[in-house]
Design a protein around this motif. Structure first.
Motif, PDB file in Angstrom:
ATOM      1  N   THR A 248       0.851  -1.026   0.087  1.00  0.00           N
ATOM      2  CA  THR A 248       0.075   0.161   0.054  1.00  0.00           C
ATOM      3  C   THR A 248       0.904   1.180   0.141  1.00  0.00           C
ATOM      4  O   THR A 248       0.597   2.150  -0.802  1.00  0.00           O
ATOM      5  CB  THR A 248      -1.017   0.071   1.141  1.00  0.00           C
ATOM      6  N   ASN A 304      -3.994   2.836  -7.019  1.00  0.00           N
ATOM      7  CA  ASN A 304      -4.882   1.997  -6.095  1.00  0.00           C
ATOM      8  C   ASN A 304      -5.436   0.981  -6.639  1.00  0.00           C
ATOM      9  O   ASN A 304      -5.622   0.055  -6.036  1.00  0.00           O
ATOM     10  CB  ASN A 304      -6.065   3.202  -5.857  1.00  0.00           C
ATOM     11  N   VAL A 307      -2.903  -1.679  -6.632  1.00  0.00           N
ATOM     12  CA  VAL A 307      -2.876  -2.324  -5.144  1.00  0.00           C
ATOM     13  C   VAL A 307      -3.733  -2.844  -4.692  1.00  0.00           C
ATOM     14  O   VAL A 307      -3.658  -4.296  -4.120  1.00  0.00           O
ATOM     15  CB  VAL A 307      -2.663  -0.977  -4.285  1.00  0.00           C
ATOM     16  N   ASP A 308      -5.028  -2.520  -5.208  1.00  0.00           N
ATOM     17  CA  ASP A 308      -6.292  -3.536  -4.854  1.00  0.00           C
ATOM     18  C   ASP A 308      -6.236  -5.122  -5.323  1.00  0.00           C
ATOM     19  O   ASP A 308      -6.595  -5.728  -4.629  1.00  0.00           O
ATOM     20  CB  ASP A 308      -7.325  -2.922  -5.168  1.00  0.00           C
ATOM     21  N   TYR A 311      -3.617  -6.860  -3.379  1.00  0.00           N
ATOM     22  CA  TYR A 311      -4.187  -7.637  -2.118  1.00  0.00           C
ATOM     23  C   TYR A 311      -4.785  -8.891  -2.276  1.00  0.00           C
ATOM     24  O   TYR A 311      -4.675  -9.715  -1.618  1.00  0.00           O
ATOM     25  CB  TYR A 311      -5.336  -6.536  -1.446  1.00  0.00           C
TER      26      TYR A 311
END
Length: 323
Positions: A248, A304, A307-308, A311
């Motif tokens: 993150t 973002n 990064v998501d 995850y």
């Protein structure tokens, strides 16, 4: 997984639309670029003709929808100052900023994460205390001051490295890069080091805090009781458990550095988009300012989004939750 990706794409499109309106109104409602483009002694006819040529005589809402229509066709307009397409102008400066950002953030991660893990694993050792003291220094000292010290030390006093500019470049995949030549690499070192100081401190402290927390968990205690070597525990358990916050921060720091490397590019005369936006603000080059801010919004949204997705690759609990 596919449903999640589609949801994020739709959210990204909605955010970009809102950002385009906010950016356009915020930029076009301030100042008058005609005062910069033409002299004060020109006739009123020339002044009105210039205003009409750039479409500044239309209402703001009509200018926005004209701009939005052009953007959908890949046209961000032409620069008032440079007289060339804005997208072409920004793309010509983007490799320099991208190269500088990658060198700074990757260098900070490759050094800061192992240093932070060591500081969390051996918190009472002298080296760990030295690492944490240096990380505090990285947070405390302003970027512009570090840049000036680097120039005075390595460029002026020692004369080991150049004080500014990009140096010689070599072409790869049709793009000019500095790191491919010894001269360009020497020009890259100081600005990359200047940008990396804060990132290095942040990565170090985050990795240290995560390691200290993970080392106290039952997972590590059971692994040690099972006789698993410490190197394996650090690699398979500690690093894996602290990877999500690190990913993150890495993504957000990469996006923020790419978008806001203005101070470093100005100090070291690095010909990137940061220096371009400063020049555009001074000359009220509205198309460049709007396109740059749109690029910043796009970069943050894409980072973002990536990064998501990361995850999901790192944490199986998220995949089970979506199943």
């Amino acid at each position: 997984m596919l449903t999640h990706v589609i949801e994020r794409i739709l959210q990204a499109l909605a955010v970009m639309l809102v950002m385009s309106a906010l950016v356009f109104v915020g930029v076009y409602a301030i100042g008058n670029p005609i005062d910069v483009l033409i002299g004060p002694d020109v006739s009123q006819d020339i002044r009105l003709d210039t205003i009409a040529r750039y479409g500044l005589d239309k209402p703001l809402w009509e200018q926005y929808f004209t701009f939005l229509d052009r953007v959908l066709h890949g046209d961000f307009g032409r620069s008032f100052v440079f007289g060339m397409p804005v997208l072409e102008l920004i793309l010509s400066r983007l490799p320099a900023t991208l190269e500088l950002t990658l060198a700074a953030v990757l260098g900070a991660a490759l050094v800061g994460i192992p240093a932070g893990i060591y500081a969390g694993y051996r918190p009472d050792s002298p080296l760990s205390k030295l690492i944490m003291a240096l990380s505090i220094l990285g947070f405390s000292v302003p970027t512009f001051w570090i840049g000036l010290v680097l120039i005075m030390t390595f460029a002026v006093e020692l004369q080991w490295l150049p004080a500014g500019g990009r140096g010689e470049t070599a072409r790869l995949f049709g793009v000019e890069w500095s790191f491919l030549t010894p001269n360009g690499l020497s020009h890259l070192l100081l600005p990359a080091l200047n940008l990396a100081f804060f990132k290095l401190a942040l990565m170090t402290r985050l990795a240290r805090a995560g390691t200290r927390e993970v080392m106290l968990t039952d997972t590590v205690k059971f692994a040690r009781a099972a006789g698993i070597p410490e190197s394996v525990i650090l690699r398979r358990h500690v690093l894996r458990l602290i990877s999500i916050p690190l990913v993150t921060v890495f993504g957000l720091e990469f996006a923020s550095t790419l978008a806001f490397a203005v101070v470093t590019e100005t100090i070291f005369s690095w010909p990137g988009i940061g220096k371009l936006i400063i020049d555009s603000i001074q000359s009220l080059d509205r198309p460049v300012m709007v396109a740059y801010l749109m690029l910043v919004a796009f970069v943050f949204i894409m980072i973002n989004f990536l990064v998501d997705l990361t995850y999901f690759a790192l944490d199986p609990r998220l995949r089970k939750g979506r199943a």
